[in-house]
Design a protein around this motif. Structure first.
Motif, PDB file in Angstrom:
ATOM      1  N   LEU A 113       9.754   1.650  -7.465  1.00  0.00           N
ATOM      2  CA  LEU A 113       9.378   0.641  -6.469  1.00  0.00           C
ATOM      3  C   LEU A 113       7.919   0.798  -6.036  1.00  0.00           C
ATOM      4  O   LEU A 113       7.206  -0.196  -5.859  1.00  0.00           O
ATOM      5  CB  LEU A 113      10.307   0.703  -5.256  1.00  0.00           C
ATOM      6  CG  LEU A 113      11.735   0.237  -5.481  1.00  0.00           C
ATOM      7  CD1 LEU A 113      12.574   0.490  -4.242  1.00  0.00           C
ATOM      8  CD2 LEU A 113      11.770  -1.236  -5.855  1.00  0.00           C
ATOM      9  N   ASP A 114       7.481   2.041  -5.855  1.00  0.00           N
ATOM     10  CA  ASP A 114       6.079   2.281  -5.501  1.00  0.00           C
ATOM     11  C   ASP A 114       5.140   1.742  -6.570  1.00  0.00           C
ATOM     12  O   ASP A 114       4.131   1.092  -6.267  1.00  0.00           O
ATOM     13  CB  ASP A 114       5.818   3.778  -5.305  1.00  0.00           C
ATOM     14  CG  ASP A 114       6.296   4.277  -3.952  1.00  0.00           C
ATOM     15  OD1 ASP A 114       6.572   3.432  -3.069  1.00  0.00           O
ATOM     16  OD2 ASP A 114       6.384   5.504  -3.786  1.00  0.00           O
ATOM     17  N   GLU A 115       5.480   2.020  -7.832  1.00  0.00           N
ATOM     18  CA  GLU A 115       4.641   1.536  -8.932  1.00  0.00           C
ATOM     19  C   GLU A 115       4.646   0.010  -8.987  1.00  0.00           C
ATOM     20  O   GLU A 115       3.603  -0.615  -9.208  1.00  0.00           O
ATOM     21  CB  GLU A 115       5.134   2.123 -10.258  1.00  0.00           C
ATOM     22  CG  GLU A 115       4.875   3.618 -10.385  1.00  0.00           C
ATOM     23  CD  GLU A 115       5.560   4.246 -11.587  1.00  0.00           C
ATOM     24  OE1 GLU A 115       6.209   3.531 -12.378  1.00  0.00           O
ATOM     25  OE2 GLU A 115       5.443   5.477 -11.731  1.00  0.00           O
ATOM     26  N   ALA A 116       5.827  -0.586  -8.775  1.00  0.00           N
ATOM     27  CA  ALA A 116       5.918  -2.053  -8.789  1.00  0.00           C
ATOM     28  C   ALA A 116       5.099  -2.643  -7.651  1.00  0.00           C
ATOM     29  O   ALA A 116       4.399  -3.651  -7.833  1.00  0.00           O
ATOM     30  CB  ALA A 116       7.378  -2.484  -8.683  1.00  0.00           C
ATOM     31  N   MET A 117       5.160  -2.023  -6.461  1.00  0.00           N
ATOM     32  CA  MET A 117       4.381  -2.518  -5.327  1.00  0.00           C
ATOM     33  C   MET A 117       2.884  -2.379  -5.600  1.00  0.00           C
ATOM     34  O   MET A 117       2.099  -3.258  -5.233  1.00  0.00           O
ATOM     35  CB  MET A 117       4.757  -1.766  -4.045  1.00  0.00           C
ATOM     36  CG  MET A 117       6.114  -2.141  -3.497  1.00  0.00           C
ATOM     37  SD  MET A 117       6.263  -3.890  -3.107  1.00  0.00           S
ATOM     38  CE  MET A 117       5.148  -4.016  -1.729  1.00  0.00           C
ATOM     39  N   ASP A 118       2.498  -1.264  -6.245  1.00  0.00           N
ATOM     40  CA  ASP A 118       1.082  -1.089  -6.586  1.00  0.00           C
ATOM     41  C   ASP A 118       0.605  -2.195  -7.518  1.00  0.00           C
ATOM     42  O   ASP A 118      -0.521  -2.675  -7.398  1.00  0.00           O
ATOM     43  CB  ASP A 118       0.840   0.279  -7.235  1.00  0.00           C
ATOM     44  CG  ASP A 118       0.956   1.419  -6.235  1.00  0.00           C
ATOM     45  OD1 ASP A 118       0.936   1.147  -5.012  1.00  0.00           O
ATOM     46  OD2 ASP A 118       1.081   2.579  -6.675  1.00  0.00           O
TER      47      ASP A 118
END
Length: 121
Positions: A91-96
C-alpha cells in the motif's frame, strides 16, 4: 496410568481400613494398636508424597503443553504480522506511485473550479 492410580488408591484404602479395624478392635493389645497407628501414619505419608509427585508431574505436563500452545500461537501471529507488513508495504508503494498523479489531478480540478468561478463571476 489412570488404572495404576486407581489400583494404588484402592490398595491404600484397603490398608487404611485394615489399620483402622486393628486400632478400633477392643480386644487387640495396645502394642498392636500402636503398630497399626504407626503403619497408618506411614501409609498416609506415602500417599501424600505420591499425590505431591503426581501433582508436580501434572504441573510439568500442563506447563509443557501450554508452552507448545504459546509457541504455536506466536508462530501464527508472526505469520499474520509478516503478511500484514507485506500488505502495508504494498500500500505504501502504491500510494507513492499514486501520490504525484493524485496531486496533479487535484491541482487540475482546483484550476478548473477557479476558472469556472472566474467565468461565472
Amino acid at each position: 496410568q489412570r488404572k495404576e492410580l486407581a489400583a494404588s488408591l484402592a490398595k491404600l484404602k484397603d490398608e487404611l481400613t485394615k489399620s483402622t479395624v486393628e486400632i478400633l478392635n477392643p480386644e487387640a493389645p495396645v502394642w498392636q494398636k500402636r503398630d497399626a497407628a504407626s503403619e497408618r501414619r506411614i501409609l498416609l505419608q506415602n500417599a501424600a508424597k505420591m499425590a505431591q509427585s503426581r501433582l508436580e508431574t501434572a504441573k510439568a505436563q500442563a506447563a509443557g503443553a501450554l508452552e507448545v500452545h504459546i509457541g504455536t500461537a506466536e508462530k501464527r501471529l508472526e505469520k499474520v504480522a509478516a503478511h500484514e507488513m507485506g500488505q502495508l508495504q504494498f500500500l505504501d508503494e502504491a500510494m507513492d506511485e499514486l501520490s504525484p498523479a493524485l496531486t496533479r489531478r487535484l491541482d487540475q480540478a482546483l484550476q478548473e473550479k477557479i476558472q469556472e468561478l472566474h467565468q461565472a463571476g
